[in-house]
Each structure stands twice: as C-alpha cells, then as structure tokens.
Write a protein that holds these residues in place. Structure first.
Motif, PDB file in Angstrom:
ATOM      1  N   ALA A  24       0.834  -1.208   0.000  1.00  0.00           N
ATOM      2  CA  ALA A  24       0.000   0.000   0.000  1.00  0.00           C
ATOM      3  C   ALA A  24       0.869   1.259   0.000  1.00  0.00           C
ATOM      4  N   GLU A 228      -3.694  -7.400   1.287  1.00  0.00           N
ATOM      5  CA  GLU A 228      -3.896  -6.183   0.495  1.00  0.00           C
ATOM      6  C   GLU A 228      -4.895  -5.261   1.202  1.00  0.00           C
ATOM      7  N   GLU A 229      -5.970  -5.875   1.707  1.00  0.00           N
ATOM      8  CA  GLU A 229      -6.985  -5.053   2.367  1.00  0.00           C
ATOM      9  C   GLU A 229      -6.458  -4.431   3.662  1.00  0.00           C
ATOM     10  N   GLU A 232      -4.238  -1.441   2.904  1.00  0.00           N
ATOM     11  CA  GLU A 232      -4.973  -0.212   2.581  1.00  0.00           C
ATOM     12  C   GLU A 232      -5.537   0.444   3.840  1.00  0.00           C
ATOM     13  N   ARG A 233      -6.001  -0.387   4.768  1.00  0.00           N
ATOM     14  CA  ARG A 233      -6.560   0.172   6.003  1.00  0.00           C
ATOM     15  C   ARG A 233      -5.489   0.867   6.840  1.00  0.00           C
TER      16      ARG A 233
END
Ligand code: NAI
Length: 285
Positions: A24, A228-229, A232-233
């Motif tokens: 990210a 990946e999630e 991003e967070r």
C-alpha cells in the motif's frame, strides 16, 4: 500525514501484514525498507512489490538491538531519511498459561513487544533529528482488546504494544510525529508457521513444543482478511493519524461488553472536587 516521497521502515515486512502495508505504501509513492528475519522471503517480497527504486530489503532480527541500528543506518544510506516506523514483526505463540515456560515468555515478549520497543529506541532520535515529522505504527492485535483464549503471552505483548502507542502519542505531537496502533482481526498470513523462527536458545525448555506443531497445521480461512486489504486500512489510518486502526466490526459487541464491565467497576460514589483537580494536575504533566 502524507506518505508520498517519504520513507517507511517495516519490520516483519517480508510476509503477511507487513508486506500488505509495504504494498500500500509503495503504491502511494513511499519508499519502503522491509526488514525481516526470513532471508528467503525478503527477495520474494521485493520481487512481488516490483518497485526496485522504492524498495530496500534488510535482514534483521528485531530482538537484536545492534542489528537494528545497523539496519537503520542502511535504510538512511539508501533513502536519506526514515519518516515512518511500522513495528509489525511478530510471532504467533499460544498454549495454556500453566504450560508456559520462561523460554516461551522470553521469546514471545522479546519479539512481539521487545521488537516494537527496539524499533522505537532506534528510530525515534533519528526521526526527531531530521525534523520532517513522521509516523510510528505498532501492529498490536484485536486480541489486545478481546483476548484469544489460551494466548496469554501473545495478549500480554499486544496489550503492552497498544499501551505504548497510547502513551507516546501526546509526547510526540509537538515533533509532528503521529502514532497509531493497528489492531487487526484475523488475516490470511504465515503466522501459524512462527515456530520455525523460534531460536535454539528458547527451544530446550519450552512448554509449548506440541502447541507450536498444532498451530502449524492451522489453515488460513478464506474468510480472514487479505493482506492487500489490511495494507490499505493501515495506509488510510496513517494518513489520518488515527490512534486506533481496527478492521472488523464483528468485534464491536465484545468490545462493548468489555468496556461496560470496566465502566461498571468504577465505584458509584460522588466525585471529590479537590481530588479531581489533583488528578487533572497529574494528567496534565
Ligand atoms: P507472518 O508470519 O505472515 O509475518 C510476520 C513476519 O515477521 C514474517 O515475515 C517473519 O519472518 C517476521 N518475523 C518474525 N519474527 C521476527 C524477528 N524476530 N525479527 C524480524 N522479523 C521477524 O504473520 P502476520 O500475521 O503477518 O504477522 C504480522 C503482525 O501482525 C504480527 O505482529 C502479528 O502478531 C500481528 N497480527 C496478526 C494477525 C493475523 O491474523 N495474522 C492478527 C492480529 C495481529
């Protein structure tokens, strides 16, 4: 704070959550140094990130303080200044507390809490010295708030990492250094393979050998969050300088139960105004 053009140092960045954070940050234009104890993973991670000009790898055991200093030097040689420290390296360690030996406590706290502390002691003076501000992030865990049964060592380290971030946040504000605690719920990573990383010196007298072998067989659920999630967070939380970065609303009810229990334990007595002033004075210093 903005991350574009800044440099991040991520411990445990060669796999799992740290790698997701690296992805990210690189995509957002940051330079990233991934530091990890797994040599083979470092090359794979760099290849996956596919951004040579923005990525540096360094072999590091976060319990090695001298090594940490050398790694910080290497990061500065490559990118000039480090602005963001993501103290993320961690190991999964579980088993009944009555079977935990000192070797288990020492390894678990040494990596999961000591690693965060060593990063802070290494990098804080460096970040303050360049004066451009930055961000300190520790990967704690949702389990710092809702303990996983049979994970006393892990919970102790994660709760302490959370407390550490909460306690330094105010102090670092004046230097424009933000502070965040990342408290993810379950994520698809290699954490079940942590036993591979237990140093020889902490093996012989461990009470957890069988529990470690059992953990190794635990598969990742496809329902757990992707790296990946979470990456991003964390990026969003860093940009907003959120003190708490959480991932799963499924834990809300449990957290409410916990906080209600804590609030309910406060003596139901009138506030002593003079004592309140003395307490306010203590908190303002
Ligand atoms: P992972 O095993 O996929 O990644 C951890 C990385 O840290 C690995 O590359 C490993 O080689 C490295 N590492 C371990 N010990 C080290 C040491 N002494 N020095 C340097 N590097 C070391 O595991 P994951 O899940 O990505 O773990 C990252 C952090 O997230 C840990 O602090 C973990 O406790 C935390 N966490 C993980 C959750 C999950 O569901 N996977 C949930 C909540 C928190």
């Amino acid at each position: 704070a903005e991350v574009d053009g800044k440099t991040a140092f991520i411990t445990g960045g060669a796999n799992g959550i740290g790698l997701g954070i690296a992805r990210a940050l690189v995509t957002a234009g940051a330079n990233v140094v991934i530091a990890d104890i797994r040599d083979d993973s470092l090359d794979e991670a760099a290849a996956w990130l596919d951004a040579d000009s923005q990525v540096e790898t360094v072999l590091l055991d976060v319990t090695d303080r001298e090594g940490f200093n050398d790694a910080a030097d290497a990061a500065e040689v490559r990118f000039g200044k480090v602005h963001m420290l993501i103290g993320n390296a961690g190991i999964g360690i579980g088993g009944p507390v009555s079977e935990a030996a000192y070797d288990d406590w020492d390894w678990g706290l040494g990596v999961n809490l000591g690693g965060v502390i060593n990063g802070l002691v290494t990098f804080l003076p460096r970040i303050k010295a360049h004066g451009e501000g930055g961000q300190i992030v520790a990967t704690s865990s949702q389990s710092a708030m809702i303990p996983i049964p049979g994970a006393a060592i892990y919970t102790t380290a994660k709760a302490a990492a959370l407390g550490l971030m909460e306690s330094i946040r105010g102090e670092l504000e004046a230097d424009n250094i933000g502070v965040s605690a990342f408290l993810p719920g379950p994520v698809q990573t290699k954490i079940a393979q942590s036993g591979e990383l237990r140093p020889e010196e902490f093996r012989e007298n461990s009470g957890y050998a069988q529990h470690e072998r059992n953990l190794e067989k635990r598969p990742n659920s496809p329902l757990w969050m992707t790296i990946e999630e979470v990456g991003e967070r964390v990026l969003a939380g860093m940009r907003a300088n959120d003190l708490y970065i959480l991932t799963h609303p499924e834990f809300r009810a449990g957290m409410e139960t916990r906080f209600k229990a804590i609030l309910a334990s406060i003596p139901n007595e009138p506030i002593n105004a003079e004592r309140a002033e003395a307490i306010a004075f203590l908190l303002s210093n």
